[in-house]
Design an enzyme around this catalytic site. Structure first.
Site, mmCIF file in Angstrom:
data_model
loop_
_atom_site.group_PDB
_atom_site.id
_atom_site.type_symbol
_atom_site.label_atom_id
_atom_site.label_comp_id
_atom_site.label_asym_id
_atom_site.label_seq_id
_atom_site.Cartn_x
_atom_site.Cartn_y
_atom_site.Cartn_z
ATOM 1 N N ARG A 1 59.443 74.535 9.613
ATOM 2 C CA ARG A 1 60.697 73.774 9.752
ATOM 3 C C ARG A 1 60.876 72.819 8.572
ATOM 4 N NH1 ARG A 1 59.869 71.000 15.581
ATOM 5 N NH2 ARG A 1 57.706 71.068 14.953
ATOM 6 N N PRO A 2 62.156 72.662 8.080
ATOM 7 C CA PRO A 2 62.373 71.650 7.038
ATOM 8 C C PRO A 2 62.090 70.268 7.626
ATOM 9 C CG PRO A 2 64.452 72.745 7.633
ATOM 10 C CD PRO A 2 63.376 73.342 8.483
ATOM 11 N N GLN B 1 47.442 64.826 12.266
ATOM 12 C CA GLN B 1 48.697 64.114 12.578
ATOM 13 C C GLN B 1 48.675 62.684 12.020
ATOM 14 O OE1 GLN B 1 47.276 65.752 15.718
ATOM 15 N NE2 GLN B 1 48.180 67.584 14.884
ATOM 16 N N HIS C 1 51.734 61.812 -3.394
ATOM 17 C CA HIS C 1 53.061 62.319 -3.744
ATOM 18 C C HIS C 1 53.854 61.371 -4.634
ATOM 19 C CE1 HIS C 1 52.199 65.518 -1.102
ATOM 20 N NE2 HIS C 1 53.408 65.783 -0.659
ATOM 21 N N THR D 1 53.895 73.184 7.774
ATOM 22 C CA THR D 1 52.863 74.197 7.500
ATOM 23 C C THR D 1 52.719 75.142 8.682
ATOM 24 O OG1 THR D 1 51.691 72.447 6.322
ATOM 25 C CG2 THR D 1 50.475 74.468 6.707
ATOM 26 N N ASP E 1 51.310 64.898 7.955
ATOM 27 C CA ASP E 1 51.730 65.499 6.685
ATOM 28 C C ASP E 1 51.718 64.513 5.516
ATOM 29 O OD1 ASP E 1 52.293 67.848 8.182
ATOM 30 O OD2 ASP E 1 54.163 66.930 8.804
ATOM 31 N N GLU E 2 50.754 63.605 5.525
ATOM 32 C CA GLU E 2 50.658 62.634 4.422
ATOM 33 C C GLU E 2 49.848 63.189 3.254
ATOM 34 O OE1 GLU E 2 49.451 61.966 7.472
ATOM 35 O OE2 GLU E 2 50.636 60.343 8.355
ATOM 36 N N GLY E 3 49.315 64.403 3.420
ATOM 37 C CA GLY E 3 48.476 64.981 2.359
ATOM 38 C C GLY E 3 47.006 64.652 2.591
ATOM 39 N N LYS E 4 46.628 64.561 3.858
ATOM 40 C CA LYS E 4 45.225 64.243 4.180
ATOM 41 C C LYS E 4 44.288 65.336 3.683
ATOM 42 C CE LYS E 4 46.311 63.935 8.608
ATOM 43 N NZ LYS E 4 47.778 63.899 8.566
ATOM 44 N N ALA F 1 47.911 71.175 13.722
ATOM 45 C CA ALA F 1 47.666 70.385 12.521
ATOM 46 C C ALA F 1 47.643 71.251 11.283
ATOM 47 C CB ALA F 1 46.318 69.682 12.665
ATOM 48 N N GLY F 2 48.795 71.477 10.680
ATOM 49 C CA GLY F 2 48.816 72.304 9.477
ATOM 50 C C GLY F 2 48.239 71.534 8.306
ATOM 51 N N HIS F 3 47.270 72.087 7.623
ATOM 52 C CA HIS F 3 46.844 71.458 6.383
ATOM 53 C C HIS F 3 46.705 72.517 5.306
ATOM 54 C CE1 HIS F 3 43.556 71.438 9.391
ATOM 55 N NE2 HIS F 3 42.864 72.076 8.488
HETATM 56 P P1 IMP Z 1 52.646 68.767 19.520
HETATM 57 O O1 IMP Z 1 51.482 68.092 18.849
HETATM 58 O O2 IMP Z 1 52.787 70.207 19.155
HETATM 59 O O3 IMP Z 1 52.650 68.523 20.999
HETATM 60 O O4 IMP Z 1 53.992 68.081 18.969
HETATM 61 C C1 IMP Z 1 54.297 66.735 19.252
HETATM 62 C C2 IMP Z 1 54.940 66.053 18.055
HETATM 63 O O5 IMP Z 1 53.970 65.896 17.031
HETATM 64 C C3 IMP Z 1 56.090 66.836 17.438
HETATM 65 O O6 IMP Z 1 57.031 65.906 16.919
HETATM 66 C C4 IMP Z 1 55.419 67.578 16.300
HETATM 67 O O7 IMP Z 1 56.332 67.934 15.285
HETATM 68 C C5 IMP Z 1 54.436 66.527 15.825
HETATM 69 N N1 IMP Z 1 53.258 67.082 15.150
HETATM 70 C C6 IMP Z 1 52.230 67.746 15.715
HETATM 71 N N2 IMP Z 1 51.324 68.100 14.774
HETATM 72 C C7 IMP Z 1 51.789 67.648 13.607
HETATM 73 C C8 IMP Z 1 51.258 67.666 12.264
HETATM 74 O O8 IMP Z 1 50.171 68.181 11.963
HETATM 75 N N3 IMP Z 1 52.045 67.066 11.332
HETATM 76 C C9 IMP Z 1 53.209 66.452 11.628
HETATM 77 N N4 IMP Z 1 53.725 66.396 12.854
HETATM 78 C C10 IMP Z 1 53.023 66.987 13.839
#
Ligand code: IMP
Length: 453
Positions: free
Chosen positions: A320-321, A234, A348, A316, A12-15, A38-40
């Protein structure tokens, strides 16, 4: 040439904004690890696109590849592609036949393992996204995974399912105590239902010409002179090898993952640019230590709330907050060394404007010693006390004009802060993010235009 974009903190660094911006100069954008965790968010011309699997470049019409290092949920893939089509885009997405498939039972197992950890109060609950990422990589390493190529051959798919599904069912029942037949999850462990649905995905992938031999495809594209952008998902501190285990994702977001997860040689990736994406503060969605977390007293909590609101720091994928902390240089030094950053982009900085105070953690104190990088064990990292340097805050300005005018138009205090960070991580600043839109970026260097690499 290649450009590899890596998250240097916790994701979530804004990639997305930078991948989208520089992806316009690439012919192919490749994701090399992770899946629909990976929410973007990509903002283009005022429209917002929330993606979790389709590479960000797809919003721009660039070919998007999901490399062999990815784990692919075909339900999500087609939902996202269809959603983009409904909004008038025509994404060209290719999927490596060597990539592993997330099946419904992987999601179920992800959920119940997390629930069990929470019930046991064991302190090892990761706070995963629940997308089945870890269980799919487990099956890959355990040689019982199902790959995208297997979906294309019905006989092979059935054989693989007949081997894998009963084993996963035993894990769910015996190890996790799930009454599969009596639960809502029976279909997730039913060979016939899975075969029916997933052979259908195979047909669509095949009909739409979406599957590739990733290494071969990228080799040919490079030979034809195409430029490749690797889009890491990530971040470094949740890398399965280099992050704070076990509070990690199950893949390698760091730059080495680009070679392994795509079949492009390390010498090619290493001869290109590797850009670390940095957010001016930290956010974390899952569990695990965060030495600079703003949660010590009411003042810190108010600061965290302010940053969270201004920065839109809500997951994303999960909504979650996010937990909030000050920028942590030991974390950045580690990230820069592991991936070999040639440059960084700091995002940011607009969110930090007008805060009542501003700090950067320069080192840690651990057991009376001062250290400048992240300890190898989570237990030691948890005990680190941050050593801070205070910075002067800056006013909120017309960030759109700053983006137009360039680096010197940034407030003086912002430049002092940026130059300090850049010196500490030993990599040049390539871009500064001053807002969520792709245009809201002060670009100093376009990595695709750097000569000699
Ligand atoms: P998983 O990738 O769903 O197995 O989650 C493992 C850990 O990585 C958890 O702490 C998630 O919140 C975190 N995580 C997974 N994908 C992302 C992402 O795209 N951004 C930030 N944290 C992530």
């Amino acid at each position: 040439m290649t450009v590899t974009i890596v998250g240097s903190q916790l994701g979530d660094e804004g990639k997305g904004a930078l991948v989208d911006r520089w992806g316009g100069d690439a012919d192919v954008v490749v994701r090399y690890q992770g899946g629909d965790n990976a929410g973007h968010t990509v903002v283009e011309g005022g429209a917002e696109y929330k993606l979790s699997l389709v590479p960000s470049g797809a919003v721009r019409g660039t070919v998007g590849v999901l490399g062999n290092g990815c784990v692919v949920n075909p339900r999500t893939l087609f939902e996202e592609i269809d959603g983009l089509r409904e909004r008038g885009l025509d994404p060209d997405v290719r999927v490596a036949r060597r990539a592993h498939v997330i099946l419904p039972y992987h999601r179920v197992l992800d959920g119940i393992e997390e629930d069990r950890k929470a019930e046991d109060d064991s302190g090892v609950e990761v706070g995963t996204t629940g997308r089945g990422i870890g269980p799919t990589y487990e099956d890959k390493a355990g040689r019982r995974g199902i790959r995208v190529g297997d979906l294309l051959d019905p006989a092979v798919l059935r054989e693989r399912l007949e081997y894998a599904v009963p084993r996963k069912r035993t894990v769910a029942e015996a190890a996790c105590g799930l009454d599969v037949a009596g639960s809502d999850h029976a279909a997730a462990f039913d060979v016939d239902a899975l075969y029916e649905e997933f052979s259908g995905f195979g047909e669509r992938l095949d009909k739409d010409g979406m599957t590739i031999n990733c290494s071969d495809f990228l080799h040919r594209r490079r030979a034809a002179g195409d430029r490749i952008l690797f889009e890491g998902a990530q971040g470094t501190s949740i890398d399965v090898d280099h992050g704070n285990y076990p509070f990690v994702t199950s893949s390698n977001p760091t730059a080495g993952g680009a070679a392994v997860g795509s079949g492009v040689g390390v010498t090619t990736v290493g001869a290109g640019e590797v850009v670390g994406i940095v957010k001016g503060y930290l956010s974390r969605v899952g569990a695990g230590p965060l030495p600079t977390e703003l949660d010590g007293d009411d003042h810190e909590e108010a600061l965290a709330d302010e940053i969270r609101e201004k920065g839109g720091e809500f997951g994303t994928v999960t909504g979650r907050p996010r937990r909030i902390g000050w920028l942590d240089l030991p974390m950045l030094r580690h990230a820069s060394r592991v991936s070999g950053f040639t440059g960084i982009a700091v995002n940011h900085v607009d969110v930090l404007a007008e805060l009542p105070d501003l700090r950067v953690c320069t080192d840690y104190e651990l057991d009376g010693e001062r250290i400048d990088t992240v300890p190898t064990t989570t237990e030691r990292w948890e005990r680190c006390d941050p050593v801070y340097r205070e910075f002067e805050t800056w006013p909120s300005v017309d960030w759109a004009s700053v983006a137009d005018e360039g680096y010197d138009a940034l407030p003086a205090a912002t430049r002092i802060y940026l130059e300090f960070v850049v010196d500490e991580v030993d990599a040049a600043v390539y871009a500064v993010g001053v807002g969520p839109d792709r245009e809201a970026t002060v670009e100093l260097v376009n990595p695709f235009e750097r000569t000699g690499r």
